[in-house]
Design a protein around this motif. Structure first.
Motif, short mmCIF file in Angstrom:
data_model
loop_
_atom_site.label_atom_id
_atom_site.label_comp_id
_atom_site.label_asym_id
_atom_site.label_seq_id
_atom_site.Cartn_x
_atom_site.Cartn_y
_atom_site.Cartn_z
N ILE A 6 91.53 80.00 46.97
CA ILE A 6 92.46 79.03 47.52
C ILE A 6 93.76 79.73 47.90
N ALA A 7 94.18 79.58 49.15
CA ALA A 7 95.50 80.05 49.57
C ALA A 7 96.51 78.98 49.18
N VAL A 8 97.58 79.38 48.49
CA VAL A 8 98.55 78.40 47.99
C VAL A 8 99.96 78.76 48.43
N LEU A 9 100.76 77.70 48.60
CA LEU A 9 102.12 77.85 49.11
C LEU A 9 103.00 76.80 48.43
N ASN A 10 104.15 77.24 47.92
CA ASN A 10 105.09 76.31 47.31
C ASN A 10 106.10 75.86 48.35
N ALA A 11 106.26 74.56 48.47
CA ALA A 11 107.24 73.98 49.38
C ALA A 11 107.93 72.84 48.66
N LEU A 26 93.97 70.03 53.89
CA LEU A 26 95.15 70.37 53.08
C LEU A 26 95.00 69.80 51.68
N ILE A 27 95.18 70.66 50.67
CA ILE A 27 95.18 70.21 49.28
C ILE A 27 96.64 69.98 48.88
N GLU A 28 96.98 68.74 48.61
CA GLU A 28 98.35 68.40 48.22
C GLU A 28 98.49 68.39 46.70
N ASN A 29 99.65 68.85 46.24
CA ASN A 29 99.95 68.85 44.80
C ASN A 29 98.81 69.52 44.02
N VAL A 30 98.62 70.82 44.29
CA VAL A 30 97.51 71.60 43.74
C VAL A 30 97.43 71.49 42.22
N ARG A 31 96.25 71.22 41.71
CA ARG A 31 95.98 71.27 40.27
C ARG A 31 94.78 72.18 40.07
N ILE A 32 94.93 73.16 39.18
CA ILE A 32 93.93 74.22 39.07
C ILE A 32 93.06 73.98 37.85
N ALA A 33 91.75 74.02 38.08
CA ALA A 33 90.80 73.86 36.97
C ALA A 33 89.62 74.79 37.21
N GLY A 34 89.10 75.36 36.14
CA GLY A 34 87.94 76.24 36.26
C GLY A 34 88.30 77.61 36.80
N PHE A 49 104.60 78.25 37.50
CA PHE A 49 103.94 76.94 37.65
C PHE A 49 102.74 76.83 36.71
N ILE A 50 101.92 77.88 36.67
CA ILE A 50 100.73 77.87 35.80
C ILE A 50 101.16 77.71 34.34
N LYS A 51 102.23 78.42 33.98
CA LYS A 51 102.72 78.36 32.59
C LYS A 51 103.27 76.97 32.26
N SER A 52 104.05 76.41 33.18
CA SER A 52 104.67 75.11 32.92
C SER A 52 103.65 73.98 32.84
N GLU A 53 102.55 74.15 33.59
CA GLU A 53 101.51 73.12 33.59
C GLU A 53 100.47 73.34 32.48
N LYS A 54 100.69 74.41 31.68
CA LYS A 54 99.81 74.72 30.55
C LYS A 54 98.34 74.86 30.98
N MET A 55 98.16 75.58 32.11
CA MET A 55 96.81 75.82 32.61
C MET A 55 96.20 77.04 31.92
N ARG A 56 94.88 77.14 31.95
CA ARG A 56 94.18 78.27 31.31
C ARG A 56 94.28 79.49 32.22
N PHE A 57 95.17 80.40 31.85
CA PHE A 57 95.41 81.56 32.70
C PHE A 57 94.21 82.50 32.75
N THR A 58 93.40 82.51 31.70
CA THR A 58 92.28 83.46 31.62
C THR A 58 91.22 83.21 32.68
N THR A 59 91.19 82.04 33.29
CA THR A 59 90.19 81.74 34.32
C THR A 59 90.74 81.89 35.73
N ILE A 60 92.00 82.34 35.84
CA ILE A 60 92.68 82.40 37.13
C ILE A 60 92.88 83.86 37.55
#
Length: 481
Positions: A6-11, A26-34, A49-60
């Motif tokens: 996924i190509a991602v851009l912060n605006a 267009l994917i709005e308000n990206v949420r990352i899973a898997g 962003f990944i840290k603040s959203e408490k996402m699993r960094f090991t899968t990214i």
């Protein structure tokens, strides 16, 4: 399993994206899973962003477009005259966006589609570089972005003390440059360049490096060098204290392919460039102990091995830089000055004095090797390692050819060592990459055994690329002098 790309851009306050395989939506308000690979030019913001959203960094996995562009373009700054990389500028340069493009809420999809096309163009540009990315650079990305996610432990009280000391030193040096040399804006790069031109000094790499090369023979250069180095350290320390990360963490931005020779660079704060005395701001977490491991005579040893010069190989076993210092300055302790001369030789500096030129000419194998490098770049129009990291030749001066080969080989050796330690030595926690060494932290109760494992890996990786060398590494629990 192949992860989604996924190509991602912060605006504004939101992240937008497109699936590389389905670029029309267009994917709005990206949420990352898997398991997912994120392609961006905003790695610092993305990790935050990944840290603040408490996402699993090991899968990214993260791919930085700036680093990928540097690797795949195979061109130094002399080709595109790039001082600071910028996404929209590069997309327009490569015709993935129109020259009059402006980023707005209505053009987000168009920009992301341009990013996706840019990525696909880069990754398919050169088979050698793509293989290198898959085998080396993607593995390095996992290591550095993991540390960016966790942050680097610092002592904020030491940082504040150093800031006060550096501010006073900078003020004093500027006063000298203004009063003694009539340079009223010494931090203005044009005035720095004007000073070097007035002295008829060839500018090597940058004004800073040229001041460093001339500082022992020109007081003006020494003052400029001290001012610039101190200012750079002060900027880094202030960034540590003012930026996000908490009271006792710095969150630098890591670039896995930060230079044309694939050196890993660290910015905001530039921890790598801190003067040795100011590195004491970096500390270990509670229960851990620092290990700083670095290669002795890294580039000199590589040059000795690749040139197969018997005299140079023998000197590596003692100390090439000390021998050069003894020969040129009649003082073996002036090793750091000799090291600068060595680098000037590698960079193809034509302004070296007669004694310096005569020193290098005595190594017949080295002279023949340099000639073979010139012949290769004239024939193939590029130079690199046996695992990519090429740099293309232009019609201008290619005096950098030897330097690129040696430094890109150094980066290859170093990155292989980083990857192996990460995979094989779980107790070693990567903190800061240097050009020829690494700062780790290790649990205190595992320290001695872990150091031995790391030291062995570093030696093996050096010797693997440089047969004929018995690698020498230094290990210390101190990162500063």
């Amino acid at each position: 399993m192949i992860s989604k790309k996924i190509a991602v851009l912060n605006a504004g306050d939101f992240w937008y994206g497109i699936d590389i395989a389905n670029p029309d939506k267009l994917i709005e308000n990206v949420r990352i899973a898997g398991s997912v690979t994120l392609i961006t030019s905003q790695t610092a913001d993305l990790v935050r962003f990944i840290k603040s959203e408490k996402m699993r960094f090991t899968t990214i996995n993260i791919i930085d477009l700036e680093c990928l562009d540097k690797q795949m373009s195979q061109a130094g700054k002399d080709v595109h005259a790039i001082k600071k990389w910028h996404l929209l500028v590069r997309l327009k340069y490569h015709k993935f966006l129109a020259n009059d493009f402006r980023l707005t809420d209505l053009t987000l999809l168009e920009c992301l589609q341009g990013m996706a096309k840019f990525y696909e163009n880069l990754i398919s540009k050169d088979t050698d570089e793509t293989n290198r990315f898959d085998c080396i650079e993607s593995q390095i990305n996992k290591i550095i972005y993991r540390r960016q996610f966790l942050g680097v432990p610092i002592d904020s009280a030491i940082a504040k003390q150093l800031c006060s000391e550096l501010d006073a030193q900078i003020y004093m040096v500027k006063n000298v440059l203004q009063r003694k040399y009539n340079i009223f804006e010494p931090d203005n790069e044009q005035q720095q360049i004007a000073y070097l031109i007035s002295k008829k000094y060839q500018i090597l790499r940058s004004p800073l490096f040229t001041f460093k090369a001339r500082r022992n023979h020109d007081d003006g250069c020494k003052h400029f060098y001290d001012m610039l180095r101190n200012q750079r350290d002060l900027d880094s320390l202030l960034f540590m204290l003012s930026h996000w990360g908490g009271e006792n963490k710095a969150i630098p931005t890591y670039y896995g392919f930060g230079t044309i020779t694939s050196r890993i660079t660290v910015r905001e704060p530039g921890i790598q460039n801190l003067r040795k005395g100011n590195r004491k701001v970096i500390v270990a977490d509670s229960g851990f102990k620092l290990l700083y491991i670095d290669y002795s005579q890294f580039e000199a040893g590589i040059l000795a091995a690749l040139s197969n010069d018997a005299t140079l190989l023998k000197l590596y076993d003692s100390d090439i830089y000390s021998d050069l210092a003894l020969s040129l300055f009649n003082d073996a302790t002036k090793r750091s000055d000799a090291k600068v001369i060595f680098y000037r030789y590698m960079y193809g500096d034509t302004s070296l004095n007669g004694a310096s030129k005569a020193y290098f000419k005595k190594f017949k194998g080295l002279e023949n090797f340099r000639k073979s490098i010139e012949d290769e770049i004239n024939k193939n129009h590029r130079i690199g390692t046996n695992e990519g990291n090429y740099r293309i030749a232009t019609e201008g001066n290619c005096g950098w050819a030897l330097s690129h080969l040696i430094q890109s080989t150094a980066s290859l050796i170093y990155k292989r060592a980083l990857i192996r330690v990460s995979a094989e030595v779980n107790a070693a926690k990567f903190l800061v990459p240097m050009h020829d060494g690494t700062l780790y932290q290790i649990p205190e109760y595992l320290y001695e055994a872990t150091v031995k494992k790391i030291e062995l890996i570093y030696k093996i990786e050096f010797e693997k690329e440089c047969p004929g060398i018995i690698a020498r590494v230094n290990c210390s629990d101190k990162f500063y002098e």
